[in-house]
Design a protein around this motif. Structure first.
Motif, PDB file in Angstrom:
ATOM      1  N   TYR A  51       0.808  -1.225   0.000  1.00  0.00           N
ATOM      2  CA  TYR A  51       0.000   0.000   0.000  1.00  0.00           C
ATOM      3  C   TYR A  51       0.840   1.274   0.000  1.00  0.00           C
ATOM      4  CZ  TYR A  51      -3.633  -3.381   1.105  1.00  0.00           C
ATOM      5  OH  TYR A  51      -4.483  -4.459   1.079  1.00  0.00           O
ATOM      6  N   SER A  62      -2.129   3.566   5.284  1.00  0.00           N
ATOM      7  CA  SER A  62      -1.475   2.552   4.455  1.00  0.00           C
ATOM      8  C   SER A  62      -0.895   1.439   5.328  1.00  0.00           C
ATOM      9  CB  SER A  62      -0.379   3.193   3.595  1.00  0.00           C
ATOM     10  OG  SER A  62       0.715   3.640   4.383  1.00  0.00           O
ATOM     11  N   GLN A  85      -3.810  -0.722   6.548  1.00  0.00           N
ATOM     12  CA  GLN A  85      -4.311  -1.595   5.480  1.00  0.00           C
ATOM     13  C   GLN A  85      -3.399  -2.809   5.306  1.00  0.00           C
ATOM     14  OE1 GLN A  85      -5.818   0.389   1.748  1.00  0.00           O
ATOM     15  NE2 GLN A  85      -5.178   2.241   2.834  1.00  0.00           N
TER      16      GLN A  85
END
Length: 499
Positions: free
Chosen positions: A195, A225, A228
């Motif tokens: 990510y 990010s 995730q």
């Protein structure tokens, strides 16, 4: 007298050796004399290279009376050990190289087509020290098509310095990853999406250093990010009986170390440059890691061991964050970390309890005992062993993590009925000495300890810890605590004895 600047890097074993066994770059600098100002810049370049472990050869220090300067130049350019030649360019150099005048003209002939044909196209790299009236790089004709590094101002030099040093060491920021063998537990060929965590951290760093207003936007983008990536590794399907789930836990934890290191980099960066606007974001991050290490809401049937990798990751991240804050001497944020209330994840709250203390970040499990323990032995702590195996940072050693664990234990002693057993202390050397507490013998450093703990004086802090020590038997961990001399490790009797 006119010289041309060249910079070369030796790639063979003739270069000096660094502490870790790797070869240290060695560079040669020859430059176009243009007054005292240019000499001072070259001296500054040599000093900055030396600070980054790069040895320099330069006429100021290495060309003696009676030496042939043209032979000196030619030898450096044609030497088989030279891997890069970096030509430092300004208007004076470019004009005289194009006109084949003086030393620059001689040098441009030394760098002949024959030499170019013997090396890779990346060997000769211009370093730009001046722009023309149209804001274009001043480069001679024979270097016009080559990619350059812009050092035309102090700001641009600072911006490009890391890229420059990485080039010399042969360790660029972005390296195309090599394809490895697919782990047996994966059902797809693709590796996990990161990510863009690293790129987003660099963007945040740039925003911090340039004092941009919307830092929170870049920070949130980076943290999201990371979340995730961590979330992508959560177990959402029960493992099969045939699956080696213990190995999957170890493999997942190794991948999570990527996020750990980036979060620690972020913590070190903000603790240093943004002390006034950091605590809330860090506390939120720890809450989010607790959430990501708990049961996903969509799972209705589970075993706690499914979340082993993430629980271990969150526990380890906490210790690394504490170590980072101590390293940066951001004691006010560290105090907040230990004294704040954290919202429990919706899937793990119980008995209508919605908040918890830092001790909820602790994790202990023997699930990996058979995987990590040597044959015929039993580990005192598989969590500590897992962290030791994955302690791969140069700026925060495993000893710093052990010290962070001891600091956490100190707060456990201060806080009534908190539960925290310092698993990593099993790896402490004997006799165990910890720099933060040893330095607390000095008054100025003891004041840092008071700031960290929130106490007003030594008497109150000492009494609180000693009272906690008397209650160890009620803390739920039994004899393990009694076997450790916390008073000695904390250096309590030595505090504030040196004015």
């Amino acid at each position: 007298m006119l010289y041309v600047i060249h910079l070369f890097v030796l790639k063979n074993l003739k270069g000096s050796i660094m502490k870790d066994g790797a070869k240290s770059p060695k560079v040669f600098i020859s430059y176009c004399w243009d007054g005292q100002s240019r000499q001072e810049k070259i001296e500054g370049l040599v000093q900055r290279l030396a600070a980054d472990g790069i040895d320099s050869i330069v006429d100021l220090y290495d060309l003696k009376e009676g030496d042939d300067k043209y032979h000196f130049m030619e030898k450096m350019v044609t030497d088989e050990t030279v891997s890069h030649v970096l030509v430092i360019c300004d208007k004076s150099y470019s004009d005289k190289a194009n006109e084949r005048r003086a030393g620059v003209g001689t040098e441009s002939q030394i760098i002949s087509q024959e030499i170019y044909s013997k090396v890779s196209q990346s060997k000769f790299i211009p370093l730009i020290y001046e722009l023309d009236e149209n804001n274009n790089a001043c480069t001679p004709v024979f270097l016009k098509s080559r990619i350059y590094l812009d050092f035309s101002s102090p700001e641009k030099e600072n911006s490009n310095w890391e890229r420059f040093v990485r080039l010399l060491y042969g360790q660029p920021e972005l390296v195309k990853p090599a394809l490895g063998q697919r782990p047996a537990y994966l059902n797809v060929k693709e590796t996990k999406n990161t990510y863009g965590m690293d790129a987003k951290l660099r963007t945040l760093k740039s925003a911090l250093l340039s004092d941009k207003v919307a830092i929170s936007i870049y920070r949130d983008d980076f943290l999201d990010s990371c979340f995730q990536f961590v979330d992508s590794l959560r177990v959402r399907v029960a493992p099969t009986k045939e699956e080696d789930f213990a190995q999957k836990v170890i493999d997942d934890f190794k991948q999570l170390v990527i996020a750990r290191n980036l979060l620690v980099d972020w913590c070190l960066m903000e603790a240093k440059y943004n002390k006034d606007d950091f605590s809330d974001s860090l506390l939120y991050t720890l809450e989010k890691l607790m959430e990501l290490s708990s049961r996903p809401a969509e799972m209705n049937s589970w075993n706690d061991v499914y979340f082993h990798a993430h629980r271990a990751f969150t526990y380890e991240c906490f210790l690394y964050i504490v170590a980072a804050l101590i390293k940066c001497e951001n004691f006010s944020t560290a105090h907040d970390v230990f004294t704040s209330h954290y919202k429990l994840p919706d899937t793990s709250s119980y008995n209508n309890v919605d908040f918890c203390g830092f001790e909820e970040l602790y994790y202990q499990s023997d699930f990996l005992q058979e995987k990590l323990a040597p044959p015929g032995r039993r580990l005192n702590s598989t969590m500590a062993e897992l962290m030791k195996i994955n302690a791969n940072r140069d700026d925060l050693k495993f000893s710093d993590i052990i010290q962070a664990d001891l600091i956490s234990t100190m707060f456990m002693l201060i806080k009534p009925m908190a539960l925290w057993y310092p698993q990593t202390l099993n790896y402490a050397s004997y006799p165990a000495k910890f720099p933060f507490f040893i330095r607390a013998a000095q008054h100025k450093n003891f004041m840092k300890l008071l700031k960290l703990t929130g106490f007003d004086n030594k008497k109150e802090l000492k009494e609180s810890i000693m009272n906690g020590l008397t209650l160890l038997d009620n803390r739920g961990f039994g004899g393990g605590f009694r076997n450790m001399s916390y008073s000695s490790m904390l250096n309590i009797e030595g505090w504030d004895t040196i004015k």
